[in-house]
Design an enzyme around this catalytic site. Structure first.
Site, mmCIF file in Angstrom:
data_model
loop_
_atom_site.group_PDB
_atom_site.id
_atom_site.type_symbol
_atom_site.label_atom_id
_atom_site.label_comp_id
_atom_site.label_asym_id
_atom_site.label_seq_id
_atom_site.Cartn_x
_atom_site.Cartn_y
_atom_site.Cartn_z
ATOM 1 N N CYS A 134 4.328 40.002 27.228
ATOM 2 C CA CYS A 134 3.750 39.719 25.914
ATOM 3 C C CYS A 134 4.518 38.707 25.070
ATOM 4 C CB CYS A 134 3.625 41.020 25.103
ATOM 5 S SG CYS A 134 2.966 42.422 26.030
ATOM 6 N N CYS A 139 3.629 34.797 24.417
ATOM 7 C CA CYS A 139 2.559 34.399 23.500
ATOM 8 C C CYS A 139 2.779 34.903 22.079
ATOM 9 C CB CYS A 139 1.209 34.902 24.012
ATOM 10 S SG CYS A 139 0.565 33.983 25.431
ATOM 11 N N HIS A 140 3.295 36.119 21.945
ATOM 12 C CA HIS A 140 3.381 36.745 20.620
ATOM 13 C C HIS A 140 4.763 36.615 19.974
ATOM 14 C CE1 HIS A 140 -0.601 38.521 21.010
ATOM 15 N NE2 HIS A 140 -0.284 38.892 22.231
ATOM 16 N N MET A 171 -6.549 36.513 25.225
ATOM 17 C CA MET A 171 -5.790 37.739 25.414
ATOM 18 C C MET A 171 -6.182 38.342 26.766
ATOM 19 S SD MET A 171 -3.787 40.223 24.291
ATOM 20 C CE MET A 171 -3.534 41.991 24.557
ATOM 21 N N HIS A 188 3.405 23.763 21.840
ATOM 22 C CA HIS A 188 3.496 24.494 23.103
ATOM 23 C C HIS A 188 3.825 23.527 24.231
ATOM 24 C CE1 HIS A 188 3.148 28.076 25.441
ATOM 25 N NE2 HIS A 188 2.194 27.583 26.209
ATOM 26 N N HIS A 197 -4.372 24.353 25.593
ATOM 27 C CA HIS A 197 -3.339 24.800 26.541
ATOM 28 C C HIS A 197 -3.446 23.936 27.790
ATOM 29 C CE1 HIS A 197 -0.770 27.331 29.012
ATOM 30 N NE2 HIS A 197 -0.463 28.050 27.942
#
Length: 569
Positions: A73, A76-77, A114, A353, A395
């Protein structure tokens, strides 16, 4: 005295008498009777972790959840759960959503990217319940990681003077693939012609990328645990020659490529601590550590966790181009004088990113995925050339360069958050009207795309939809014909071709071979399930080969040596 209290005292005296009697009969037990026996309960399980408003967890549960969060996780978070590619997961948000909502979201995912951790069987029902509880707690802050910690983990396994002066094996190195075996803590080196595994090599956990030195000799891989392994491809058998751990969590590594500095330096960027490290290019000795903590673009607010995302080596100056995710800043780090670093800071948009070069290798195209923009950095003039509005959560991986039949050279990105593919004009000299604009928008299968790829010798563009919650979409890939983009896409049933029966079978990262006539896809299932690599004939779009091997555990990223060395995409 009450009867219950009297009964309790009598019972206690009786138990004490029994213990004394046992000790008398067995003197060795006397000490145990006096001190008490060790509990059969794990002390960690008896400790309770409590945050106001959150469901209590045992210390053991909390530690297990921390490990899952780091593995699945945090990328991304964020380590501190403040969000980036993924939404923020701070307690004020998660507690308001509640346990049932959080469990459903983790189970089924969302079209915005997600993953469906439950329906793909990546997490069990109990693990999902645990994670929904965990993210309602205050995020734990990891420790810092400085020079002393780095040097404790730095090992030169083969000294530079003891390494060969020429290639000592018969491998076709330009057509070799470095394949991430994500959950096995290894990479596999696969021969591009025979499709056989040459060797597997132990690495850090969940290798994120493989990068080549400018000379094409050294392969650098970095795990999400921030461990870097330096592999000498010239050795009689490819082998690790140096290793180091540059932090606690990381994603990016790159080598110097400017003329006169080839293979001289290596740089790695951390997710935690938020910093980058410049190392010696032959030994990985850490030379300089630079923090990236600071103020964000726009609001000019302090951010405690501005992680380093993509890093790319400039061909115009002796510089590394460093994306600082949360602050939305691109740093041009000049390594001409390693003891006196100079840095040009370019404000763009949050959260930066990944990205790659345009076809000229002058302009760095990088996704600011929280702002739905692509920033264009002119590496020659050291300035921002443009901020381009694109689809939802771009992305691109490194993106895809090709010549549009009508609009000239373009660079393309797919998106996590929607089905679109944005084509951006990249030729300000010959096509100024199209430069730094979205000149066309294509529609793919759906959101959840991680990578888009093409090759100068190919007439096709491929993209995955790895994190789409619809299994039919996540287990296939879309392909467009460059000379007929209006015809839409063809779906390739990659997972079906693989013949893998169990697991999520997510299809991820198209990667070309050196010649540009094959495209390799990973079919990614769980650690205890069968995975595979599917090779597609680029001319016919037909299945060419399925690579199956018990050593192919959770294959994800694949990096062709030639294409990675020369930034071909």
């Amino acid at each position: 005295m009450s009867k219950p209290l009297l009964a309790g005292i009598i019972a206690g005296v009786s138990l004490l008498g029994l213990a004394v009697a046992q000790a008398a009969a067995n003197p060795e037990s006397a000490d145990a009777a006096y001190k008490g026996r060790a509990s059969t309960i794990d002390p960690a399980s008896a400790q309770v972790v409590h945050s106001p408003g959150a469901p209590d967890l045992s210390a053991a549960e909390f530690e297990k959840a921390k490990e899952i969060y780091f593995q699945r996780c945090a990328g991304c978070h964020g380590v501190l759960r403040k969000g980036a590619t993924g939404k923020p997961l701070t307690p004020d948000i998660t507690q308001e959503r509640g346990q049932e909502f959080l469990e459903a979201l983790i189970t089924y995912g969302s079209p915005a990217g997600m993953p469906n951790w439950g329906t793909s069987n990546a997490l069990t029902k109990d693990e999902i319940t645990l994670m929904a509880k965990f993210i309602q707690h205050t995020p734990p802050t990891p420790p810092e990681w400085g020079m002393a910690q780095m040097k404790d983990t730095w090992h030169v396994l083969v000294k530079p003077e003891d390494r060969p002066t020429k290639q000592m094996n018969k491998l076709d190195l330009p057509n070799l693939f470095s394949v991430t075996l994500r959950d096995d803590g290894k990479i596999a080196l696969i021969d591009g012609k025979t499709k056989e595994i040459v060797k597997t090599i132990d690495t850090g956990y969940a290798v994120h990328i493989s990068r080549m030195s400018a000379s094409g000799r050294y392969l650098f891989v970095i795990g999400r645990d921030a461990k870097i392994d330096m592999i000498d491809l010239w050795a009689k058998e490819p082998m690790k020659v140096a290793e180091i751990k540059v932090g606690i969590e990381a994603r990016s590594v790159e080598t110097s490529k400017f003329k006169g500095y080839e293979d001289k330096y290596v740089i790695a960027g951390d997710y935690w601590p938020p910093q980058y490290t410049i190392m010696d290019g032959e030994t990985l000795e850490p030379l300089q550590i630079v923090s990236t903590r600071g103020m964000t673009v726009g609001t000019q607010e302090y951010h405690p966790e501005p992680r380093v995302a993509a890093i790319i080596a400039s061909h115009e100056h002796p510089e590394f181009i460093v994306n600082v995710k949360e602050t939305g800043k691109v740093m041009l780090v000049n390594y001409e004088d390693i003891d006196n670093l100079t840095t040009t800071i370019i404000g763009t948009a949050p959260f930066l990113h990944d990205g790659g070069w345009d076809v000229s290798h002058r302009y760095f195209m990088t996704a600011a995925n929280n702002s739905n923009k692509v920033a264009v950095i002119d590496s020659k003039e050291r300035k921002l050339a443009a901020l381009v509005d694109v689809g939802k959560i771009p992305h691109p991986g490194r993106g895809a360069n090709f010549v549009h039949p009508k609009l000239g050279p373009v660079w393309a990105t797919s998106h996590l958050g929607d089905e679109t593919i944005s084509l951006i004009g990249t030729d300000p000299d010959k096509h100024p009207d199209q430069a730094w604009k979205v000149v066309e928008t294509l529609k793919g299968q759906g959101g959840g795309s991680l990578f888009i790829k093409t090759h100068p010798k190919s007439n096709h563009i491929y993209l995955d939809t790895t994190f789409n919650p619809d299994a039919k979409i996540s287990q296939s890939a879309a392909v467009f014909k460059i000379d007929d983009l209006g015809a839409g896409f063809t779906v390739l049933p990659i997972a079906e071709w693989a013949g893998v029966t169990d697991g999520a079978k997510r299809v991820v990262q198209p990667e070309y071979n050196e010649a540009g006539d094959e495209v390799w896809f990973s079919v990614w299932s769980g650690q205890d399930e069968q995975s595979a690599i599917v090779v597609v004939d680029d001319k016919t779009l037909k299945l060419k080969k399925v690579i199956k091997d018990k050593r192919l555990i959770t294959p994800t990223g694949k990096f062709n040596v030639h294409n990675t060395q020369h930034d071909v995409y």
